[in-house]
Structures are given as structure tokens and as C-alpha cells.
Design an enzyme around this catalytic site. Structure first.
Site, mmCIF file in Angstrom:
data_model
loop_
_atom_site.group_PDB
_atom_site.id
_atom_site.type_symbol
_atom_site.label_atom_id
_atom_site.label_comp_id
_atom_site.label_asym_id
_atom_site.label_seq_id
_atom_site.Cartn_x
_atom_site.Cartn_y
_atom_site.Cartn_z
ATOM 1 N N ASP A 1 0.864 -1.183 0.000
ATOM 2 C CA ASP A 1 0.000 0.000 0.000
ATOM 3 C C ASP A 1 0.899 1.231 0.000
ATOM 4 O O ASP A 1 2.060 1.186 0.392
ATOM 5 C CB ASP A 1 -0.948 -0.024 1.212
ATOM 6 N N ASP B 1 -7.700 -7.556 1.682
ATOM 7 C CA ASP B 1 -6.706 -7.666 2.751
ATOM 8 C C ASP B 1 -7.350 -7.141 4.020
ATOM 9 O O ASP B 1 -8.244 -6.293 3.955
ATOM 10 C CB ASP B 1 -5.460 -6.801 2.457
ATOM 11 N N CYS C 1 -11.326 -27.738 10.641
ATOM 12 C CA CYS C 1 -10.096 -27.088 10.182
ATOM 13 C C CYS C 1 -8.938 -28.080 10.242
ATOM 14 O O CYS C 1 -8.782 -28.810 11.224
ATOM 15 C CB CYS C 1 -9.789 -25.874 11.058
ATOM 16 N N CYS D 1 -5.702 -27.016 9.879
ATOM 17 C CA CYS D 1 -4.491 -26.184 9.984
ATOM 18 C C CYS D 1 -3.538 -26.780 11.025
ATOM 19 O O CYS D 1 -3.929 -27.614 11.843
ATOM 20 C CB CYS D 1 -4.861 -24.743 10.339
ATOM 21 N N CYS E 1 -4.958 -26.623 14.624
ATOM 22 C CA CYS E 1 -6.034 -27.561 14.938
ATOM 23 C C CYS E 1 -5.554 -29.018 14.911
ATOM 24 O O CYS E 1 -6.128 -29.873 15.584
ATOM 25 C CB CYS E 1 -7.210 -27.343 13.979
ATOM 26 N N HIS F 1 -4.242 -20.275 12.597
ATOM 27 C CA HIS F 1 -5.590 -20.819 12.413
ATOM 28 C C HIS F 1 -6.516 -19.808 11.728
ATOM 29 O O HIS F 1 -7.235 -20.149 10.785
ATOM 30 C CB HIS F 1 -6.206 -21.260 13.743
#
Ligand code: GUN
Ligand code: ZN
Length: 373
Positions: free
Chosen positions: A95, A268, A306, A308, A311, A337
Site C-alpha cells: 500500500d 486484505d 479445520c 491447519c 487444529c 488458524h
């Protein structure tokens, strides 16, 4: 060299205008809709680059304002470029710094020529011009860079909103004229708050500049979700169909869904990582507060849906313990996560769009969020 940027539309949902596509960049292909984790200072707080890759992040965001103050764009350039500096070899978007100057309350002077602000680090006076914003972003070396824009408060007087639109257009032209690197895509930013006429004025000013991508700025700055969605309803159709569309700084999972349904490709937001550090998890059943006593003896994973690393590894009871004791692994584990949750959301949206099920996916998502979106 073939043009390093190409936006390939794979599917457009007939009922909604939701799109699935591929955005080709010098550092790889980004599948859209895409959510970019925020790495303000050249790090997605608490998360290793290899973890970002593992959970499916494809492009990440960094901030010109923060990196220009510390360590300085010269230092980053001396260490390679932003990709080498932060050890992320995938696509990066920076940005421009304009928004941070306005939102961090450091603004001191604003004219058509420049903006002068006080460093939030040492209080020194600094100047940003469109040319300077391009020079810094060229040195940082991200794949996608943003025009310097003015983002006034959404409820500013109409004259101020008009002036901001016209200044953003004039600055966009100066950015385009001074930007040199053809291995970077410079995005224009549409402003105009929640006003249809002003959004039209902004888009009409920017379209002739023929940017390879267009962002919708000035949203999620205090207006209601309904106002934001209504603004997208009339703003997105003003943007060229064959360029990626980026909704800046948005948002909650439901906002991403609503944005995708309105034809947005890129997002974002700090929310997944910031909420993680505050012990709030996004799950398939709605938000979960990890400090809550009810998790103390819970052996179950945070989110049964999940896969991930968090998890797969940790119980709810252990995660609560980490937060209650102030252990830094708590924020790190929850950041991974929450980002995985966002990446799964956009991945599932891409699949749904390609198989004409995006409205059904939207309905199922709402139905699954027991505690509200
Ligand atoms: N991030 C969130 N909103 C904005 C905006 O309006 N402009 C810029 N440059 N960045 C943003
Ligand atoms: Zn998880």
C-alpha cells in the site's frame, strides 16, 4: 519479455457477477478471489513465511509507510528487495502510505502537491508526494503497488469528499507518469465514500489512465456494512471487467463473501491476525473467545472442520492456557488458524464460483455461523 501481468477470468457467476480468475505476476500466479494476509512491517505478525504458504496464502500485503520509516526503503533494497528481506518469494502488494498518513492521525499539511506528516515513531516531519510514493515502492520491489490517494473520513463534508476524489485522480496521473518499473503493476484507487456520484466521478477520472488493476478505497472506515455493500453495488460496475478489483482493508468473513458476490477479486485485512492476538478465533461455527473458562478442560481442537497446523496439534484447553498465561505461542497459533480460516473461505468461494454454487455457498455459510457472522 511477455507482459508480466495478466488477469485471466476463469468463471463469472451469471446470477451475481462473482468471478474466479488467475492473476499472473512476476512472482507467481494468484488465484482469485484472494485474501492477502497483512504484513505491515514486512512480517505477518507471529507467522513464518513457510506457514503462510502451508495454509494457502498466495499474495501478501506490506506497508510503504511503515517500511519507509523503519528500516527505510534503501535498507530493504540493500538487502535484496522486499521478497528477499522477508523471505517470501510469492507475490507481494504494497500500500502507498497515503491511508496510513490519514488513519494514524499524523497528518500535518495536505495540499495538491504533497502531504506532510509527523512520524509516529520519532515525531520528525516527513513529506510524501505521488512521485516519492512511487520511488519508495519501486525500491521496496513489490509486485503490485498502489497510487498515493486521499482517504477522508466517510462522513466528511461533501466539498472535502469531492476535493479528495479530484486530488486522488490528479495524484494517480502523477503516479502513473513517474512509475518506471514494468515488472510492477500500479493499481489506481477509487475514492468517493458512499456517494454514487462521487464514485462515478472517481472511476471516470481513473479509467482513462488504464491501470492494470483497480482498488476500491475509502470503505470499512466507519460506515455500516449495508452502506458498504450498497456502495459496492454501484461502484464495482464502474471498473473494467478485465482487470483485478481490490477492496482495500476489508474485512470480516461476511464482508469478503458479500464483496465476492459483487465482483471483488482481492482483499486484505488485519482482522484474522489482530483478533488472533486478542484470543478471538474464527471457526466454522462462529467466533470463539479462547480465554473463556469453558475451554479449560476441553481436549477438542479449536475447529473440527479445520486442518491447519494449530487444529492438528493443540486442544482448546491448551490454547486457553497459552492465552491465560500470556505465552506468545497463543497469538502465533491462533494467527495461523485464523489465516487458514480466511484462506479456506476464499478457496471454497473459488470452487463455488467455478461450479455455479456461489449463492448456495453464501446461504450455507450464514446458516453455519451459529453465533452470527
Ligand atoms: N487501506 C484501506 N483503505 C484504504 C484506502 O482508502 N486507501 C489506501 N491507500 N489504503 C487503504
Ligand atoms: Zn485451525
Amino acid at each position: 519479455m511477455p507482459h508480466p501481468f495478466r488477469f485471466e477470468l476463469l468463471a463469472v457467476d451469471e446470477r451475481t457477477g462473482a468471478r474466479a480468475g488467475l492473476f499472473h505476476t512476476p512472482h507467481g500466479i494468484v488465484e482469485t478471489p484472494c485474501f492477502m494476509p497483512v504484513g505491515t512491517r514486512g512480517t505477518v505478525k507471529g507467522v513464518w513465511p513457510h506457514q503462510l504458504r502451508e495454509i494457502g496464502a498466495q499474495m501478501i500485503l506490506a506497508n510503504t509507510y511503515h517500511l519507509a520509516l523503519r528500516p527505510g526503503e534503501e535498507v530493504v533494497a540493500g538487502l535484496g528487495d522486499l521478497h528477499e528481506f522477508m523471505h517470501w518469494d510469492g507475490p507481494i502488494l504494497t500500500d502507498s502510505g497515503g491511508f496510513q498518513v490519514f488513519s494514524l492521525n499524523t497528518l500535518r499539511e495536505l495540499t495538491d502537491d504533497h502531504v506532510v506528516f509527523r512520524s509516529h515513531i520519532d515525531g520528525s516531519l516527513l513529506e510524501l508526494t505521488p512521485e516519492r510514493a512511487m520511488q519508495i515502492q519501486e525500491q521496496l520491489g513489490a509486485d503490485c503497488i498502489m497510487c498515493l490517494d486521499e482517504c477522508p473520513p466517510h462522513d466528511a463534508p461533501r466539498e472535502q469528499l469531492i476535493a479528495a476524489v479530484d486530488r486522488t485522480t490528479a495524484w494517480a496521473r502523477r503516479c502513473r507518469d513517474s512509475h518506471q518499473r514494468d515488472d510492477q503493476a500500479l493499481f489506481g484507487i477509487v475514492q468517493g465514500a458512499t456517494d454514487r456520484e462521487l464514485r462515478e466521478r472517481s472511476a471516470e477520472g481513473l479509467r482513462p489512465l488504464d491501470f492494470p488493476g483497480y482498488a476500491v478505497g475509502g470503505l470499512s472506515v466507519g460506515e455500516s456494512p449495508e452502506e458498504m455493500y450498497a456502495t459496492l453495488d454501484f461502484t464495482v460496475p464502474l471498473l473494467p471487467e478485465d482487470r483485478p478489483r481490490y477492496l482495500m482493508g476489508v474485512g470480516r468473513p461476511i464482508d469478503i463473501l458479500e464483496g465476492v458476490l459483487r465482483g471483488i477479486d482481492l482483499f486484505d485485512c488485519v482482522m484474522p491476525t489482530r483478533n488472533a492476538r486478542n484470543a478471538t478465533a474464527f471457526t466454522s461455527r462462529g467466533p470463539v473467545k479462547m480465554r473463556n473458562l469453558k475451554h479449560q478442560n476441553d481436549v477438542e481442537p479449536l475447529d473440527p472442520d479445520c486442518d491447519c497446523p494449530t487444529c492438528r496439534s493443540f486442544s482448546r484447553g491448551y490454547l486457553r492456557h497459552l492465552f491465560v498465561t500470556g505465552e506468545m505461542l497463543g497469538g502465533m497459533a491462533l494467527s495461523v488458524h485464523n489465516l487458514a480460516y480466511y484462506q479456506r473461505l476464499v478457496r471454497d468461494l473459488r470452487t463455488a464460483i467455478k461450479s455455479n454454487r456461489v449463492l448456495e455457498f453464501h446461504a450455507a455459510h450464514l446458516a453455519g455461523q451459529a453465533d452470527g457472522p
